[in-house]
Design an enzyme around this catalytic site. Structure first.
Site, PDB file in Angstrom:
ATOM      1  N   HIS A 194       0.847  -1.200   0.000  1.00 21.58           N
ATOM      2  CA  HIS A 194       0.000   0.000   0.000  1.00 21.58           C
ATOM      3  C   HIS A 194       0.879   1.245   0.000  1.00 21.58           C
ATOM      4  CE1 HIS A 194      -4.020  -1.808   1.606  1.00 21.58           C
ATOM      5  NE2 HIS A 194      -3.494  -2.503   0.621  1.00 21.58           N
ATOM      6  N   TYR A 237      -9.253   4.840   7.924  1.00 25.89           N
ATOM      7  CA  TYR A 237      -9.351   5.109   9.369  1.00 25.89           C
ATOM      8  C   TYR A 237     -10.391   6.215   9.531  1.00 25.89           C
ATOM      9  CZ  TYR A 237      -4.933   2.571  10.108  1.00 25.89           C
ATOM     10  OH  TYR A 237      -3.952   1.612  10.170  1.00 25.89           O
ATOM     11  N   PRO A 290      -3.966  -0.408  18.976  1.00 23.69           N
ATOM     12  CA  PRO A 290      -3.719  -0.909  17.617  1.00 23.69           C
ATOM     13  C   PRO A 290      -3.832   0.125  16.505  1.00 23.69           C
ATOM     14  CG  PRO A 290      -5.862  -1.659  18.421  1.00 23.69           C
ATOM     15  CD  PRO A 290      -5.181  -0.996  19.569  1.00 23.69           C
ATOM     16  N   LYS A 312       1.246  -0.808  15.051  1.00 22.28           N
ATOM     17  CA  LYS A 312       2.666  -0.862  15.414  1.00 22.28           C
ATOM     18  C   LYS A 312       3.072  -2.081  16.250  1.00 22.28           C
ATOM     19  CE  LYS A 312       3.963   2.960  13.539  1.00 22.28           C
ATOM     20  NZ  LYS A 312       3.942   2.529  12.145  1.00 22.28           N
ATOM     21  N   TYR A 334       3.673   6.418  10.244  1.00 24.07           N
ATOM     22  CA  TYR A 334       2.832   5.279   9.871  1.00 24.07           C
ATOM     23  C   TYR A 334       3.645   4.209   9.129  1.00 24.07           C
ATOM     24  CZ  TYR A 334      -1.201   2.611   8.305  1.00 24.07           C
ATOM     25  OH  TYR A 334      -2.100   1.593   8.087  1.00 24.07           O
TER      26      TYR A 334
HETATM   27  P1  FAD Z   1       2.785 -12.350  21.553  1.00 22.91           P
HETATM   28  O1  FAD Z   1       2.322 -12.388  20.142  1.00 22.91           O
HETATM   29  O2  FAD Z   1       1.789 -12.094  22.615  1.00 22.91           O
HETATM   30  O3  FAD Z   1       3.506 -13.731  21.832  1.00 22.91           O
HETATM   31  C1  FAD Z   1       3.870 -14.141  23.118  1.00 22.91           C
HETATM   32  C2  FAD Z   1       3.951 -15.651  23.166  1.00 22.91           C
HETATM   33  O4  FAD Z   1       4.388 -16.047  24.458  1.00 22.91           O
HETATM   34  C3  FAD Z   1       2.603 -16.314  22.942  1.00 22.91           C
HETATM   35  O5  FAD Z   1       2.705 -17.312  21.954  1.00 22.91           O
HETATM   36  C4  FAD Z   1       2.226 -16.860  24.300  1.00 22.91           C
HETATM   37  O6  FAD Z   1       1.453 -18.041  24.225  1.00 22.91           O
HETATM   38  C5  FAD Z   1       3.589 -17.105  24.910  1.00 22.91           C
HETATM   39  N1  FAD Z   1       3.576 -17.080  26.384  1.00 22.91           N
HETATM   40  C6  FAD Z   1       2.878 -16.259  27.194  1.00 22.91           C
HETATM   41  N2  FAD Z   1       3.116 -16.534  28.473  1.00 22.91           N
HETATM   42  C7  FAD Z   1       3.990 -17.555  28.489  1.00 22.91           C
HETATM   43  C8  FAD Z   1       4.609 -18.289  29.525  1.00 22.91           C
HETATM   44  N3  FAD Z   1       4.361 -18.022  30.805  1.00 22.91           N
HETATM   45  N4  FAD Z   1       5.463 -19.274  29.183  1.00 22.91           N
HETATM   46  C9  FAD Z   1       5.720 -19.552  27.873  1.00 22.91           C
HETATM   47  N5  FAD Z   1       5.150 -18.899  26.854  1.00 22.91           N
HETATM   48  C10 FAD Z   1       4.298 -17.900  27.161  1.00 22.91           C
HETATM   49  N6  FAD Z   1      -0.975  -5.265  16.495  1.00 22.91           N
HETATM   50  C11 FAD Z   1      -1.104  -4.587  15.384  1.00 22.91           C
HETATM   51  O7  FAD Z   1      -0.100  -4.035  14.911  1.00 22.91           O
HETATM   52  N7  FAD Z   1      -2.319  -4.515  14.745  1.00 22.91           N
HETATM   53  C12 FAD Z   1      -3.428  -5.163  15.234  1.00 22.91           C
HETATM   54  O8  FAD Z   1      -4.488  -5.120  14.654  1.00 22.91           O
HETATM   55  C13 FAD Z   1      -3.332  -5.881  16.424  1.00 22.91           C
HETATM   56  N8  FAD Z   1      -4.399  -6.518  16.950  1.00 22.91           N
HETATM   57  C14 FAD Z   1      -4.246  -7.200  18.121  1.00 22.91           C
HETATM   58  C15 FAD Z   1      -5.340  -7.846  18.692  1.00 22.91           C
HETATM   59  C16 FAD Z   1      -5.211  -8.528  19.921  1.00 22.91           C
HETATM   60  C17 FAD Z   1      -6.413  -9.223  20.531  1.00 22.91           C
HETATM   61  C18 FAD Z   1      -3.961  -8.548  20.568  1.00 22.91           C
HETATM   62  C19 FAD Z   1      -3.794  -9.285  21.892  1.00 22.91           C
HETATM   63  C20 FAD Z   1      -2.863  -7.917  19.972  1.00 22.91           C
HETATM   64  C21 FAD Z   1      -3.012  -7.237  18.767  1.00 22.91           C
HETATM   65  N9  FAD Z   1      -1.924  -6.583  18.150  1.00 22.91           N
HETATM   66  C22 FAD Z   1      -2.061  -5.908  17.019  1.00 22.91           C
HETATM   67  C23 FAD Z   1      -0.632  -6.582  18.729  1.00 22.91           C
HETATM   68  C24 FAD Z   1       0.280  -7.624  18.102  1.00 22.91           C
HETATM   69  O9  FAD Z   1      -0.436  -8.774  17.772  1.00 22.91           O
HETATM   70  C25 FAD Z   1       1.356  -7.884  19.123  1.00 22.91           C
HETATM   71  O10 FAD Z   1       2.039  -6.670  19.332  1.00 22.91           O
HETATM   72  C26 FAD Z   1       2.360  -8.967  18.725  1.00 22.91           C
HETATM   73  O11 FAD Z   1       1.732 -10.223  18.685  1.00 22.91           O
HETATM   74  C27 FAD Z   1       3.501  -8.979  19.737  1.00 22.91           C
HETATM   75  O12 FAD Z   1       4.299 -10.096  19.537  1.00 22.91           O
HETATM   76  P2  FAD Z   1       5.059 -10.743  20.761  1.00 22.91           P
HETATM   77  O13 FAD Z   1       5.819 -11.889  20.154  1.00 22.91           O
HETATM   78  O14 FAD Z   1       5.788  -9.714  21.510  1.00 22.91           O
HETATM   79  O15 FAD Z   1       3.932 -11.256  21.754  1.00 22.91           O
HETATM   80  C1  DHB Z   2      -5.240  -3.785  10.928  1.00 24.84           C
HETATM   81  C2  DHB Z   2      -5.127  -3.572  12.268  1.00 24.84           C
HETATM   82  C3  DHB Z   2      -4.717  -2.347  12.718  1.00 24.84           C
HETATM   83  O1  DHB Z   2      -4.575  -2.141  14.036  1.00 24.84           O
HETATM   84  C4  DHB Z   2      -4.427  -1.315  11.863  1.00 24.84           C
HETATM   85  O2  DHB Z   2      -4.053  -0.121  12.348  1.00 24.84           O
HETATM   86  C5  DHB Z   2      -4.537  -1.540  10.524  1.00 24.84           C
HETATM   87  C6  DHB Z   2      -4.946  -2.772  10.041  1.00 24.84           C
HETATM   88  C7  DHB Z   2      -5.696  -5.100  10.435  1.00 24.84           C
HETATM   89  O3  DHB Z   2      -5.920  -5.998  11.249  1.00 24.84           O
HETATM   90  O4  DHB Z   2      -5.838  -5.259   9.216  1.00 24.84           O
END
Ligand code: FAD
Ligand code: DHB
Length: 396
Positions: A75, A204, A296, A300, A388
């Protein structure tokens, strides 16, 4: 009790943990990933959708970009709407050619896990009761239970990539840890549906009734979000009610292009800004959501997880290859400098696009003035665009 040894123990097989595991493997540094759930669960979580260039670059460097190149949607612009009036931000023109790529976190995880299987990366699935010890000495250990058997991993470093609800952050003593937090008085109700997206770019939308976001996963799969109350019951949101509310908030032009259909996923997520400092204590490092959460709106969260481990990967390579600790000593400050810029942007973008319960006419007009200013001012658009698409790794 079995004790095994590795160089780096990684807690959590989300984006942060798996990117780091691959980075270390490329540098011939031994690592073991310890994950509480199984692969299907981690891969099935519907989350982020927008990749910054630094994340795309990292996938290319790791040789994991085949499907991303084939299926990712590049995009070069994004859209904003104020009370139904849609206007475009030309991301590429405003940033000297930078773009974002729409490619779901689920797809990223599948690429990371497929390559992990092919490369025989060590991932301990279904690890219960993970505990960290010895972090302030020379011999840290991680213990867990697997099918009832107690396991111990001795290592040089532990990296907490276990997300916001993990155990790693709490292993840093409270007296050396500072946390900074904002909890927002609303959530996002998100759906996925196999219908063509309303627009080929994201929209948005700030509307009197609340925020809405039109996004996608492909030319045939749409991802839509609307701001909702935190106490709302998902059962009260039939597909029809969701489509009606989305269309109202997007405004008549975009609504005319919304294709309705049945959703196959519907969840409410809370919004939060959160940072813990420092991101290193002794032989423990934190990365990704374990250390920080962004609302979200700026897309980021996953990108920050990748930039953290990119920095940490470089620091660990420097430690093992060059016997220099400059990188690991500087990791926390280097990562936090970029984290706080993304926190600022995500907080700001949330503030100008959402309806706050306490908002009065003054607050609303300030929001309207700000969005109208962005619509008319190339300088304001440029500030939005460069944040962004993602700031460079070095932002200090
Ligand atoms: P996580 O993806 O949370 O991974 C952590 C891992 O550690 C998991 O697999 C978990 O099972 C494991 N874990 C947890 N506790 C333990 C333990 N005690 N022992 C062993 N393993 C453990 N970001 C965006 O940019 N856009 C979005 O639209 C967006 N939507 C989201 C929606 C939701 C519901 C959530 C929760 C997050 C969203 N995010 C979004 C944020 C994005 O998904 C996260 O920032 C990203 O997944 C971070 O990655 P991470 O590896 O740091 O953590
Ligand atoms: C999506 C999620 C977001 O938080 C965003 O800012 C843009 C796109 C998505 O899930 O597609």
């Amino acid at each position: 009790m079995t004790v095994v040894r590795t160089q780096v123990a990684i807690i959590g097989a989300g984006p942060a943990g798996m990117f780091l595991a691959h980075l270390l493997r490329r540098a011939a540094i031994d690592a073991v990933v310890i994950e509480r759930r199984d692969r299907a669960y981690v891969e099935g979580r519907v989350r982020a959708g927008v990749l910054e260039q630094v994340t795309v670059d990292q996938m290319h460097r790791l040789g994991l970009a085949d499907r991303l190149v084939r299926d990712g949607l590049i995009h070069d612009g994004t859209k904003l709407a104020l009370d139904g009036q849609v206007f475009r931000i030309d991301l590429a023109a405003l940033t000297g050619g930078s773009t974002v790529t729409v490619y779901g976190q689920q797809e990223v995880m599948r690429d990371l896990f497929d390559a992990a299987t092919a490369d025989d990366l060590a991932i301990m699935w279904n690890a219960a009761d993970v505990a960290l010890a010895g972090l302030n000495g020379n011999q840290p250990t991680v213990t867990w239970r697997e099918a009832g058997i107690e396991r111990t991993l001795a290592c040089d470093f532990v990296v907490g990539c276990d997300g916001f609800h993990g155990v790693s952050r709490g292993a840093i003593p409270a007296n050396v840890r500072a946390t900074f937090e904002r909890v927002y008085p609303f959530g996002w109700l998100g759906i996925l549906a196999d219908v063509p997206p309303a627009d080929h770019e994201l929209i948005y939308a700030n509307h009197e009734r609340g925020f809405a976001l039109a996004s996608m996963r492909s030319a045939t799969r749409s991802r839509y979000y609307i701001q909702c109350g935190l106490d709302e019951d998902i059962g009260d949101w039939s597909d029809n009610r969701f489509w009606d509310e989305l269309c109202r908030r997007l405004g008549p032009d975009a609504a005319a292009r919304v294709t309705r259909g049945s959703s196959f996923e519907k969840t409410i997520a809370p919004l939060r800004s959160f940072v813990t400092e420092p991101m290193r204590w002794g032989r423990l490092f934190l990365a990704g959501d374990a250390a920080h959460i962004v609302p979200p709106t700026g897309a980021k969260g996953m990108n920050l997880a990748v930039s953290d481990v990119t920095m940490l990967g470089e620091a660990l390579v420097e430690h093992y290859r060059e016997r220099s600790d400059a990188g690991i000593d500087g990791y926390s400050a280097r990562a936090l400098a970029r984290v706080w810029k993304a926190e600022r942007f995500s907080w700001w973008f949330t503030s100008v696009t959402h309806r706050f319960p306490t908002m009065d006419g003054f607050d609303r007009r300030i929001q309207m003035a700000e969005l109208d200013y962005i619509r008319r001012s190339p300088a304001a658009q440029r500030v939005l665009a460069e944040n962004y698409v993602g700031l460079p790794l070095e932002v200090v």
